[in-house]
Structure formats: structure tokens, C-alpha cells
Scaffold this motif. Structure first.
Motif, mmCIF file in Angstrom:
data_model
loop_
_atom_site.group_PDB
_atom_site.id
_atom_site.type_symbol
_atom_site.label_atom_id
_atom_site.label_comp_id
_atom_site.label_asym_id
_atom_site.label_seq_id
_atom_site.Cartn_x
_atom_site.Cartn_y
_atom_site.Cartn_z
ATOM 1 N N MET A 137 12.476 8.452 -5.686
ATOM 2 C CA MET A 137 13.117 8.907 -4.454
ATOM 3 C C MET A 137 12.190 8.743 -3.250
ATOM 4 N N SER A 138 10.877 8.896 -3.465
ATOM 5 C CA SER A 138 9.933 8.831 -2.351
ATOM 6 C C SER A 138 9.633 7.409 -1.911
ATOM 7 N N THR A 139 10.173 6.385 -2.612
ATOM 8 C CA THR A 139 9.939 5.001 -2.183
ATOM 9 C C THR A 139 10.679 4.667 -0.900
ATOM 10 N N GLY A 195 0.804 -1.212 0.000
ATOM 11 C CA GLY A 195 0.000 0.000 0.000
ATOM 12 C C GLY A 195 0.833 1.256 0.000
ATOM 13 N N GLN A 196 2.034 1.199 0.628
ATOM 14 C CA GLN A 196 2.885 2.391 0.677
ATOM 15 C C GLN A 196 3.361 2.821 -0.700
ATOM 16 N N ALA A 197 3.250 1.934 -1.712
ATOM 17 C CA ALA A 197 3.734 2.266 -3.056
ATOM 18 C C ALA A 197 2.775 3.160 -3.815
ATOM 19 N N PHE A 198 1.559 3.330 -3.320
ATOM 20 C CA PHE A 198 0.570 4.062 -4.102
ATOM 21 C C PHE A 198 0.902 5.542 -4.214
ATOM 22 N N VAL A 199 1.403 6.120 -3.144
ATOM 23 C CA VAL A 199 1.764 7.540 -3.204
ATOM 24 C C VAL A 199 2.896 7.786 -4.209
ATOM 25 N N PRO A 200 4.001 6.992 -4.196
ATOM 26 C CA PRO A 200 5.003 7.172 -5.254
ATOM 27 C C PRO A 200 4.445 6.974 -6.658
ATOM 28 N N ILE A 234 7.404 2.126 -11.423
ATOM 29 C CA ILE A 234 7.071 3.554 -11.372
ATOM 30 C C ILE A 234 7.219 4.250 -12.726
ATOM 31 N N PRO A 235 8.296 3.998 -13.517
ATOM 32 C CA PRO A 235 8.421 4.718 -14.799
ATOM 33 C C PRO A 235 7.325 4.406 -15.809
#
Length: 703
Positions: free
Chosen positions: A404-406, A386-391, A422-423
Motif C-alpha cells: 500500500m505504501s508504494t 530509491g523510493q522503494a526502500f521504505v516499502p 515486496i512479498p
């Protein structure tokens, strides 16, 4: 009170540490910490969301440096704190964590730093706990005390505790723990003079004994004679019970009860009611979508004006320098290569800073943790936490700060999975390509053009989830780590901290990505300029095309010369060389050149195609470029940009890794060029295969 010291925590062997290079005087190493200090070194420790950053900023007056632990990608902040009589100390802000048991990279490097493993240990530890939730945040303090570190405890948010009716007896707390305790408020500045005074006293004298309460027969505390000695149950008290992990929390809970009055539990009925709504399976996602839509809309809205100013400023600077430098290669290098390269980076800086400012506000308010809970139940199915959603959301502005925010993702497996996909999110650099393709396919049908535009976004997101699932089944096996998240209390966000965070991330973007883009821009300029096309060669080229120079006006002749120069230069020859590779995708050699240049930066493709198709480096407007590309033909007179070619080009740009600075940041965050190469390789293959499939499928339906 019946408490005990857990030998599984205190007597655990300390030789299983993360491998690091020796901490000498290299940047970011222990030598840097010691060299910068005019006094001693104090490590700052505590749980996430206890206000460590705010305390650090106040103590250092915002004058700090962010660097990595040696041999890792984990951040630490280093600052100087002025004490009495001109003395100073170096304060090191360690990553927020819940335990020193070394189950994650952050815990490992923090534990090794505190133990001086390798390198010297800090002279003291400043532990920050939450006055509104002592029973949770005291656990790490107990572990640090067991390692014999001279310790000072700062009870933060003391004013919030008073508002909740919680009264903390700091004298009782200090006596029970066995080290100085100071009540402070990072928001108001309350207690900071006393905090500095206590730090001065702690560091001025010999190490203080560490007191660990236990249930000895005489009910006396267990005293460590040497504060640098690790205390075990057997050494401290023969009657202490042996109980894994739970004992630590029982100790913290009992200590909180004995040192507080009018309750020690931070949560209240209002918070619980709000949480039940914000994390609801139905309403939670709706609220999350609305908040994120509003946040990112504000990012683009507020960034528009400063971006236009920066763009205009660099254009004016380039024009001003052109007036003073004689025409030639040196002028072109300065204006097109260096200024153009730096300007290409700086123009996105406002968007990046505002993005991180908004994320800091959401995090400081306590909402971002609730958002993670909402999306975790979906993301886990494809192998992402779940923490990956913001990045992933941040990547729609730029993949570089998103990667960087990961750092917020604790588990390395989960962090790698997020970085790898992410890319694939659509960043702002892809938008010019989407606009041109949509305009060529649907020049008079804006609704269909908008649907195509949205479909490109959707394709990137679907591809990211599919790739994450494949990684889960192959090279990154296993389910994401269970979400164990402490929901922080709701607070009024600190503008001071949000501005500081935005500044730090903006500077890191310039430092890490700016240099790379500058070098790439200079390289592209060189490849596009040399070798030179002579006047005789240009005349021969016109003759081969049956073009009479005298029949052309000055602008047409200049555009043809620019196109011929580009074709004759190294970049043009490279395009012809790789044209057979891209031919199955429906690309001619000119599109191939655009694709090649876009691997440095995606937005370069528009200016490259503009030059190659005879419009010059700066077309009058987008419609002019769209019309010229739509009417472009090959040597046989067939249209170049057919429907199949346009779709193929769009799919390729959605999925391909065409941003070398992103690769540099991937290497930095993963610590290996191998992961960066894998990311580049799989995205290129995915883009090629998908574009080939799209070209052939569309060609079979559209003649």
C-alpha cells in the motif's frame, strides 16, 4: 519584470487523458463527491511537502474519507468544510505534484479532475504554496491559473518564513498573480478564519478574472475575460516569448523576488551542512541504518503489549461464547472460524499502525527524503528506485501495508517492480516457521540457530534484488526513473498528522485485508471439518494402525481423533492428492497439508502440523511441538523431518507467496488480477525450484 506564458503548458491539448469509467454515483466517483456536498466542490492542489495534509485536516476537523479516483489506484481525500451562515463545501485533497503536464498517473488524474474531464470541473481551486520556498511552489499555481480555474492561494508556513527573516508582501503577491492570497500556518492555525472567509467570497460571486502578468508594451497584466477559458500566449499578449518549461520557473522566481524581502531562498547554511552529512556516500548509509533499526525496534517493542492484549481478548471472547453456545459445528464456526479469523487479523493491527506512525514522523521531519537519496544509488543497479526502500523495510512487518505504501513511487514501472518483490521480504508471519525449523536443526546450538534465522532474512532480500534485476531485463525493461527529489525543510513532526495517518492506514488494512482473511478462515474451517469421521470409521482407523483405544488415556485418544478427523476431511484428502507434487521437496502428505493451508496464511502451518502430528490444536509450548516433529517417522520408520527436509521447508517458506490477502492488495494497487496472478506464479515456481535444489544439495552432503 520580463515574464511570459508558455503555450506548451497552457495550450496543450487536453484529450490525451487517462481512461476512466464515467463518474456517476459509484463509490469513489465524481458522483460521490457531488452527492456528499451541501455546497460546492473545491480542489486542493500543491507540491509535496507544502503542508496540504495538515491544512486539509484542520479545515475538515479530521472528518474525511479516503477513496480512489475512478478506474485508478490513486488516492484522494474528501472532506466537508463548514463556512459562514451554515454553508459548507466539499474539499478534495488531490495528490501532491510538481506539474500538471500529465507525465505521471497522479498528474493525469489531477489535471483531468481540475478540467472536469470527464465529469464537472470543481467550482474553485485552493492552491497551497510554501512561504519558505515560493519560487519552487508557485509553478503549479501558474499552470492552474492558465487553465482558468477560480483560484485562491494559501501561503502556508508563514510563521516559519518569519523565523527565517523572510517577509512576504501578500498584497503585492495577490496583485501580481491576479487572485486572492492568504497567509496561513497549518501548525498554529494562523489565518484559517480568513482562509474560510476568502473561500466563501470566492464561491459566492461570479468567477473572478484571472490575471497573468506579461511583458506587454504598457506593462499591464493580461486579463482573461472568462475564468474558465484556457489562456494562450497569442490570446493573452502578442509579445510574450515562447520558451518550454523554463519560463514557468522563471515567472515563479521573478514573482517571488518581487513579493518578498530579506531573501526568498528557503535553504540555509545549517540545512546544507546537515544534508551534506546525511546524504554522504559513507556516513549517510550508516545514519540511515541506525535510524531505521531504531524505528523498527520501537515498532516491535511498543506493539508487543497491545498485540498481547488483543490476542488475550479474542481468546477470552471465544471462551465466553463457547460457554453459551452448545457444542457442535455452529460453535466451532463462530469460535474457530469467525472469531479466530478476525482475531488473526486484529492481532497485527498495532504493529501496522505503529509502523505507519513512525514512517509519518520520519517523513514529516524531512528525513525520509534524505534516506531515499542515500539508497537510490544502490537500488537503481537492480532496477528498483530509491523510493522503494521504505516499502521494502516495511514489508518485514507485513507485506500488505508495504505494498500500500508504494503509492509514494510516482513512475508506474518502478511501482510495479517494487510491488512484485515486496512479498519476498520476511514478514512476521514467517517467524514461527523459522523458529520451529531452527529449533529442530540446532536444538542445543543457539548460535547456529540464530545464524540460520538471519540467513532466512538474507535469502529473502537477495531473492528480491535478483528478481528485480530479472524483471528489469524482461517484462519491465528500462532503468528506474531518475531521482528528481525536492528535499523538504527540516521540521518538527506533527503528532496530530502522524496519528491520523496511522489511523487511516490501519482502517484500510482492516477494510481491505480483514474481510479477505475472514472469508479464508471460514473456508479453511469448512475444509478441515467436513466430511465428518464417524465413530465406526474412527474405530476402523485405529484398528488399521493396530492401536487399542482402551490402552490410551483421554488426551491421547482425543489427539488421535483430531488427527484422524483432519486426514478424513477435505483438507486431508487434498494433502494426499498433492503429496506427489511436494514429494521431490522431501515433504510427506502431512507437511503437504500444512503447505496447502499456509497459502491462506503462513502462520497456519504451525497449528496444522500440531494437529496432524497428534498434539492437538494448541501444544503446551514450542519445545513440545519441536520434539514431536523431530521424532516423527513415516510408515517405514524413517524420520520425516530430516536435515534436508527442514532446509527445504525453510527455503520454500522464505520464497513462496503464502498470503492471499497480499494478493488481494496487489490486485487493488496494480488494478489488475493479472499482476497478482503473475506474482503468485513466479514466487511459487521460485520457491519450488529453490526448495528442490536445497533438498537435493543437502541430501548429497548429509545422509
Amino acid at each position: 519584470m520580463s515574464t511570459s506564458v508558455d503555450p506548451t503548458e497552457s495550450s496543450r491539448p487536453t484529450d490525451h487523458k487517462l481512461s476512466q469509467p464515467p463518474m456517476t454515483g459509484e463509490p469513489g466517483g465524481e458522483g460521490e463527491v457531488r452527492d456528499r456536498a451541501t455546497g460546492k466542490v473545491v480542489a486542493m492542489l500543491g507540491n509535496p511537502n507544502v503542508g496540504k495534509t495538515s491544512i486539509f485536516n484542520r479545515l475538515t476537523n479530521l472528518l474525511a474519507k479516503t477513496s480512489n479516483f475512478p478506474g485508478t489506484t490513486i488516492d484522494r481525500r474528501i472532506g466537508k468544510v463548514e463556512l459562514r451562515q451554515g454553508r459548507s463545501i466539499t474539499l478534495v485533497d488531490l495528490p501532491g505534484l510538481y506539474s500538471l503536464d500529465a507525465s505521471s498517473p497522479e498528474e493525469t488524474v489531477t489535471r483531468d479532475f481540475i478540467l472536469g474531464n470527464p465529469g464537472p470541473a470543481p467550482d474553485a481551486v485552493l492552491i497551497v504554496v510554501d512561504a519558505t520556498n515560493l519560487q519552487r511552489t508557485l509553478f503549479v499555481a501558474r499552470q492552474a491559473l492558465q487553465h482558468g480555474c477560480p483560484t485562491l492561494i494559501a501561503v502556508n508556513m508563514i510563521e516559519s518564513a518569519r523565523k527565517r527573516g523572510i517577509e512576504i508582501d501578500l498584497t503585492v503577491l495577490a496583485r501580481k498573480i491576479g487572485c486572492p492570497v492568504v497567509g496561513i500556518s497549518a501548525r498554529t492555525g494562523e489565518g484559517f478564519d480568513r482562509l474560510k472567509s476568502q473561500l466563501d467570497v470566492l464561491l459566492a460571486g461570479p468567477p473572478m478574472p484571472v490575471l497573468i502578468p506579461c511583458d506587454a508594451p504598457d506593462n499591464t497584466p493580461c486579463v482573461a475575460e472568462n475564468a474558465l477559458t484556457v489562456i494562450s500566449d497569442e490570446e493573452a499578449c502578442g509579445s510574450c516569448r515562447v520558451c518550454p518549461y523554463a519560463d514557468g520557473h522563471l515567472w515563479a522566481s521573478a514573482l517571488a523576488r518581487e513579493s518578498t524581502r530579506n531573501g526568498f531562498v528557503a535553504s540555509d547554511e545549517t540545512t546544507d551542512r546537515v544534508d551534506s552529512f546525511l546524504t554522504h556516500t559513507v556516513f549517510g548509509p550508516m545514519v540511515f541504518a541506525a535510524i531505521m533499526l531504531a524505528a523498527f525496534s520501537l515498532v516491535f517493542y511498543f506493539a508487543q503489549f497491545p498485540m498481547e492484549m488483543l490476542d488475550g481478548g479474542f481468546a477470552s471472547l471465544s471462551a465466553w461464547i463457547s460457554q453459551w453456545l452448545p457444542e457442535g459445528d455452529f460453535q466451532s464456526l463462530i469460535t474457530d472460524g469467525i472469531i479466530g479469523g478476525v482475531g488473526g487479523v486484529m492481532v497485527f493491527l498495532p504493529q501496522i499502525c505503529i509502523l505507519f506512525f513512525m514512517l509519518a514522523i520520519l517523513e514529516d521531519s524531512g528525513y525520509l527524503a534524505r534516506a531515499v537519496v542515500v539508497v537510490d544509488r544502490w537500488m537503481r543497479r537492480v532496477g528498483l528506485p530509491g523510493q522503494a526502500f521504505v516499502p521494502l523495510l516495511a514489508a518485514h512487518a507485513c507485506a500488505i501495508p508495504a505494498i500500500m505504501s508504494t503509492k509514494v513511487i510516482e513512475n508506474r514501472r518502478d511501482r510495479l517492480a517494487a510491488i512484485m518483490v515486496i512479498p519476498l521480504m520476511t514478514c512476521s508471519a514467517r517467524l514461527p516457521v523459522y523458529s520451529i525449523v531452527a529449533a529442530m536443526l540446532f536444538p542445543s546450538q543457539p548460535l547456529l540457530a540464530a545464524v540460520l534465522f538471519a540467513s532466512a532474512y538474507a535469502l529473502g532480500m537477495v531473492a528480491a534484488f535478483l528478481v528485480a534485476f530479472v524483471l528489469k531485463m524482461t517484462i519491465l525493461p528500462g532503468a528506474p526513473s531518475p531521482l528528481i527529489l525536492d528535499l523538504p525543510p527540516y521540521r518538527t513532526p506533527s503528532l496530530r498528522n502522524a496519528l491520523r495517518y496511522a489511523y487511516e492506514r490501519g482502517w484500510m488494512f482492516l477494510r481491505d485485508a480483514g474481510t479477505i482473511i475472514l472469508l479464508i478462515s471460514i473456508a479453511i474451517w469448512f475444509l478441515s471439518t467436513y466430511p465428518k469421521l464417524s465413530d465406526e470409521q474412527f474405530a476402523q482407523d485405529l484398528a488399521s494402525r493396530n492401536v487399542v483405544a482402551e490402552t490410551l488415556d483421554e488426551a491421547e485418544l482425543e489427539n488421535l481423533r483430531a488427527s484422524a478427523d483432519q486426514e478424513h476431511a477435505i483438507i486431508g484428502r487434498m494433502g494426499r492428492f498433492v503429496a506427489p507434487v511436494f514429494e521431490p521437496l522431501g515433504f510427506d502428505w502431512k507437511i503437504s497439508v500444512g503447505v496447502m493451508t499456509s497459502f491462506a496464511a503462513r502462520e497456519v502451518v504451525v497449528s496444522t502440523l500440531s494437529i496432524l502430528y497428534g498434539l492437538g490444536p494448541e501444544p503446551e509450548d514450542e519445545s513440545t511441538l519441536q520434539q514431536r516433529l523431530s521424532s516423527a517417522t513415516d510408515a517405514q520408520g524413517n524420520p520425516v523431518f530430516t536435515t534436508a527436509t527442514c532446509v527445504s521447508l525453510l527455503v520454500f517458506f522464505v520464497l513462496a507467496m503464502q498470503c492471499l490477502p497480499t494478493q488481494a492488495v496487489t490486485k487493488k494497487e496494480t488494478g489488475s488480477w493479472g499482476w497478482a496472478a503473475f506474482q503468485f506464479g513466479y514466487m511459487t515456481v521460485l520457491a519450488y525450484v529453490a526448495a528442490w535444489a536445497a533438498y537435493n544439495i543437502v541430501s548429497s552432503f548429509v545422509s
